[in-house]
Each structure stands twice: as structure tokens, then as C-alpha cells.
Design an enzyme around this catalytic site. Structure first.
Site, short mmCIF file in Angstrom:
data_model
loop_
_atom_site.label_atom_id
_atom_site.label_comp_id
_atom_site.label_asym_id
_atom_site.label_seq_id
_atom_site.Cartn_x
_atom_site.Cartn_y
_atom_site.Cartn_z
N HIS A 157 36.90 82.80 5.17
CA HIS A 157 37.47 81.98 4.08
C HIS A 157 37.12 82.52 2.69
CE1 HIS A 157 38.87 78.39 6.45
NE2 HIS A 157 38.14 79.02 7.36
N ASP A 365 37.29 84.48 -5.99
CA ASP A 365 37.47 83.33 -5.12
C ASP A 365 38.31 83.77 -3.92
OD1 ASP A 365 37.41 80.64 -4.30
OD2 ASP A 365 37.80 79.93 -6.34
P1 ADP Z 1 35.70 76.06 -2.64
O1 ADP Z 1 36.10 76.08 -1.20
O2 ADP Z 1 35.02 77.31 -3.13
O3 ADP Z 1 34.91 74.86 -3.03
P2 ADP Z 1 38.55 75.52 -3.19
O4 ADP Z 1 39.23 75.34 -4.50
O5 ADP Z 1 39.25 76.43 -2.27
O6 ADP Z 1 37.06 75.98 -3.51
O7 ADP Z 1 38.44 74.11 -2.43
C1 ADP Z 1 37.75 73.06 -3.00
C2 ADP Z 1 38.20 71.73 -2.41
O8 ADP Z 1 37.25 70.73 -2.78
C3 ADP Z 1 39.54 71.26 -2.96
O9 ADP Z 1 40.23 70.56 -1.98
C4 ADP Z 1 39.14 70.34 -4.12
O10 ADP Z 1 40.05 69.29 -4.33
C5 ADP Z 1 37.81 69.80 -3.66
N1 ADP Z 1 36.91 69.62 -4.82
C6 ADP Z 1 36.30 70.60 -5.52
N2 ADP Z 1 35.55 70.08 -6.52
C7 ADP Z 1 35.69 68.75 -6.46
C8 ADP Z 1 35.17 67.67 -7.25
N3 ADP Z 1 34.34 67.88 -8.27
N4 ADP Z 1 35.54 66.43 -6.89
C9 ADP Z 1 36.37 66.22 -5.84
N5 ADP Z 1 36.89 67.20 -5.08
C10 ADP Z 1 36.56 68.45 -5.37
#
Ligand code: ADP
Length: 460
Positions: A157, A365
Site C-alpha cells: 500500500h 505517498d
Molecule cells: P494514509 O493511508 O497514509 O493515512 P490516505 O489518504 O490514503 O492516507 O487514507 C487516509 C484515510 O483516512 C482516508 O480515508 C481519510 O478520509 C481518513 N482520514 C485521514 N485523516 C483523517 C482525519 N483527521 N479525520 C478523519 N479521517 C481521516
């Protein structure tokens, strides 16, 4: 095709939609085949024996859930140590943050070995095994050593770095060799596949049989890009829900005279948060018409707080936000709203929809799902603009976003200004193209492409 068996560090109850798109997508495939989901239970046993953990079996609908506890020592070396203190920083190009000499590798190998031991007893001969993410790279090699001959696929991932970065990991030879125990390796982007190919060409005795096919250690391996998507229908339905609509109305009411810029992520050094705040400061300096008008809402949820690099980052952010608010703020306007918390998933679409500009500017990312969620949440008649880092895996699919180099503060500020001034017809055009692609290439498309490719790998 036989029963699907999914292995990931953490598992979720696939029937609970709050688990997010991946859990739902994988859960559906597990349901359909009466599958098994295996992973860590989330429980840490303080005085547990390393390499030992109790196995718990549960059923959720048509799916069997199997989880294993971790001893404190295993959790700290396998999870915090090697996975999040070595592999995460290196795979995100941050050699400076990697803790190479703390001896975490022993715990990583031990836990992968233990997981394989517990799982091998549960496997049936015609199962199809799908392993997820950097915590579990050597799992198939462990299973093969125990005589398991099932079809096995792995999906990473996070990004795969270029060979000379990967080569800094003392165990890189071993780690990459273990991937050849799989039949299929899936990566997020074409850039990652190119890195894999170059690594194999320079660091291993493998033959490159084709763009996606490699042979070494007596084994042929397929490697392809499978960019992960979101569950578009689920996210749009959330957007129709009351919580989301309330959030939208509240934000629109509160910021009626302002332009909203939005960042949402886990507080992680891969996300480029200090650079983003410096960019926002530059925007206020270079384009003073934004003073008193543009507001940056930055949501950064707590993450891995017991890993040192995260505490330092948190301090840096607090200090930058304080300085910007102190220098530019007025009695009736604060430039930055920084929130170190989660936003309830049900409210997220409303928050995204209220924003004129999303700042998705990671330094590196694997994919970045926030970018895709932002696109889906917009009002097609009056959509906001996505400012996206070229270093997010999503950049390969989302070419109609405004692309930036987040290290280049001045030009990123210029691009944000362009986003704030973009005419309606251009916003609509870009959004339409983005939405079409995010919808076509959703999480179900991703799962099906991966599982079809795994099913079609020629028998050895
Ligand atoms: P990572 O897997 O590195 O955290 P991604 O952008 O691929 O980054 O996925 C993050 C997921 O977590 C998304 O579905 C996003 O909506 C959720 N998310 C990230 N930060 C927050 C936050 N502060 N509050 C709520 N949901 C969050």
C-alpha cells in the site's frame, strides 16, 4: 477459484461500514467466497512470550476472522520498530528518520514466522492467499518454507523507493528476495513498478522476462501497478447523510465571507505539513488580498505517537501555526485552524464540499485517498479545486488536478492562488474528468483487477 484468505496487520469487521472502503471491498470478496481474514487482534500482552500469541477465531456473517495477540516485545520490535521505524520512513524516502541499528529485524522475522505458523494450520489446498502491506512482506516465504503451495499475492500500500534508497536497508537483499515467494506483487503506481524492475536488474540475479515478469531463485513473479481506489457509492451516500449535510451547512455559515482551504490527514512526516504551512504563509505574503479572507483548516489526526519522529513533527506544526496566526491574524480572522483530532467519517464529505481548495501535498505517498474523497464530495455545479502533489501515487491517475512540487513553496503558493481564482467552467471541466476516473477506478475495480491477475498467473 477457491476460498479467499486475506492477511493484513489489522483486520476490521467487514460488516461495519465505519471501517472504510478497503475493509468493505475486501469484506465483500471474503463474503462471496466464504473466506478467512487473518491478522493481529490489536491486543498487546504485556508479559507475553515473544513469538507466541493466542489465536482467536470468530465468524462475521460468511467470513471467518482469525486474530493473534502480540507480546509487548513483539509489538514494539515488529510493529513500532521495524515496520514503522524502518520500512515506513525508507519506503517514503526518509532515510534520515530510519532507525536501522536498534535490532528490530529479529521481531519482524519472529512475528511473520509466528503468523505463518498459525495461518498454515487454517489453510486449505485450493485457497487463494492475499497478503497486505509492508508489515508482512516475508509472510509467503515463511508459508512456503512450511510447505504451503497455494496461489499467493501481495499488495504494497506504500511506495516502493528507487533501488539506491532501498539498498540502505541492511536486510534489503533478504527482504526483496522474500517477495519472490509470491506469484503476484501489486504496487500502487507505474513509478513503483519501474523501481522494482530497476532494483531487480541491479541488485539481484533475476532475469527480466517482460515489463511485468521476473524470474529468480527458481521462481517466476508477476509485478504490476494496481492503483487503489475508494468506495465511491459509499462515500457519496455518506455525503447525503444528515451529519455530512449539517457539517456543510455549519461550515458555509461560519465561513460565508471567506475562502476555505482544507488539508486532512494523519499527522505524518510523509504528508508535507510543515511545507504546506510555509506555503500558506507565502500565499498571504505574496497575494495580500487573501489576508482576512483565506482560511486554512488543517486536520491532522494523531498517529503513531510513540514513534519519536512524530512527536517532533507535532511540535514543529504547533509552532508554525502559532507563528502564522500571531503574525497575520486579526481579531475577527484566524488564518489557520489547526485541529489535532479525527473528524468523524460521516461528516467528512460535508467538510470537503465546503472547501474551495484541497491541499493534498504529501512529500511522498503510496496513493492518497483523501484526494479521491475530495473529488467525490464536490458539488459538480460548483466544485472546489484539487491541488495535488506530483509525489502522491494518485498523481498518475488524477492529471486534471493542479499539480505541485510541495518542496517548492513559492510556486506552490502561486498554484494555490490560481486555484482560488479558477473560473467556474474550468473548475467544472477538471472536476468532471477527475470524477469520471475516480468512479471508474474505484476500490471494487482495484480488488477485481488484482484478484483476476492473481487467478490468471500461469501455474508453476
Ligand atoms: P494514509 O493511508 O497514509 O493515512 P490516505 O489518504 O490514503 O492516507 O487514507 C487516509 C484515510 O483516512 C482516508 O480515508 C481519510 O478520509 C481518513 N482520514 C485521514 N485523516 C483523517 C482525519 N483527521 N479525520 C478523519 N479521517 C481521516
Amino acid at each position: 477459484m477457491g476460498r479467499l484468505v486475506v492477511i493484513s496487520n489489522r483486520i476490521a469487521d467487514p460488516r461495519k461500514p465505519a471501517s472504510g472502503g478497503l475493509a468493505v471491498a475486501v469484506g465483500q470478496a471474503l463474503e462471496a467466497s466464504g473466506g478467512l481474514w487473518f491478522g493481529w487482534s490489536g491486543k498487546i500482552v504485556e508479559d507475553g512470550t515473544p513469538g507466541e500469541g493466542e489465536l482467536h477465531l470468530q465468524t462475521a456473517g460468511n467470513v471467518q476472522l482469525a486474530t493473534v495477540d502480540l507480546s509487548r516485545e513483539d509489538h514494539d520490535s515488529y510493529y513500532l520498530g521495524y515496520s514503522n521505524g524502518v520500512l515506513w520512513p525508507v519506503f517514503h524516502y526518509r532515510l534520515d528518520l530510519a532507525d536501522f541499528d536498534a535490532g528490530y529485524i529479529g521481531g519482524y522475522r519472529r512475528v511473520n514466522h509466528m503468523f505463518a505458523r498459525k495461518l498454515a494450520n487454517l489453510l486449505r489446498p485450493d485457497d487463494v492467499v492475499w497478503v497486505h502491506d509492508y508489515h508482512l512482506m516475508p509472510l509467503a516465504a515463511e508459508l512456503r518454507a512450511m510447505g504451503c503451495r497455494q496461489r499467493m499475492g501481495f499488495f504494497l500500500h506504500i511506495p516502493l523507493p528507487p533501488p539506491l534508497i532501498l539498498a540502505a536497508v541492511p536486510e534489503h537483499d533478504w527482504l526483496m528476495r522474500t517477495l519472490f515467494a509470491y506469484d503476484l506483487v501489486g504496487l500502487q503506481s507505474e513509478a513503483d513498478v519501474a523501481h522494482f524492475s530497476r532494483y531487480v536488474g541491479t541488485e539481484t540475479p533475476a532475469d527480466i522476462l517482460g515489463e511485468h515478469e521476473f524470474r529468480a531463485y527458481g521462481k517466476t513473479l508477476q509485478v504490476q501497478a494496481f492503483p487503489i481506489g475508494i468506495d465511491v457509492d459509499e462515500f457519496q451516500a455518506l455525503g447525503q447523510g444528515r451529519e455530512s449535510q449539517d457539517m456543510y451547512a455549519q461550515m458555509k455559515g461560519e465561513y460565508s465571507r471567506r475562502r476555505l482551504l482544507l488539508g486532512v490527514e494523519r499527522l505524518d512526516y510523509s504528508k508535507g505539513l510543515p511545507q504546506r504551512l510555509k506555503t500558506f504563509r507565502q500565499l498571504l505574503q505574496t497575494y495580500p488580498e487573501n489576508v482576512g479572507s483565506a482560511t486554512l483548516i488543517q486536520i491532522a489526526s494523531p498517529s503513531r505517537e510513540s514513534v519519536d519522529a512524530y512527536a517532533a513533527l507535532r511540535q514543529e506544526l504547533e509552532s508554525l501555526c502559532g507563528a502564522i496566526n500571531g503574525n497575520f491574524g486579526e481579531l475577527d480572522w484566524m488564518p489557520v485552524r489547526y485541529i489535532h483530532r479525527n473528524v468523524a467519517r460521516k461528516r467528512l464529505p460535508g467538510l470537503y464540499r465546503a472547501a474551495s481548495v484541497a491541499l493534498v501535498t504529501p512529500l511522498r505517498d503510496g496513493m492518497n485517498l483523501v484526494a479521491k474523497e475530495f473529488v467525490v464530495a464536490q458539488d459538480p455545479d460548483d466544485p472546489g479545486v484539487l491541488v495535488l502533489s506530483r509525489f502522491a501515487g494518485a498523481a498518475e491517475q488524477l492529471a486534471e488536478a493542479l499539480m505541485v512540487n510541495p518542496y517548492d513553496v513559492a510556486r506552490t503558493a502561486e498554484t494555490i492562488q490560481r486555484a482560488l481564482q479558477m473560473p467556474l467552467d474550468e473548475r467544472q471541466r477538471r472536476h468532471q474528468s477527475l470524477l469520471t476516473r475516480v468512479r471508474e477506478q474505484d476500490v471494487h475495480w482495484w480488488r477485481e483487477r488484482f484478484l483476476n491477475a492473481l487467478a490468471n498467473v500461469p501455474a508453476p
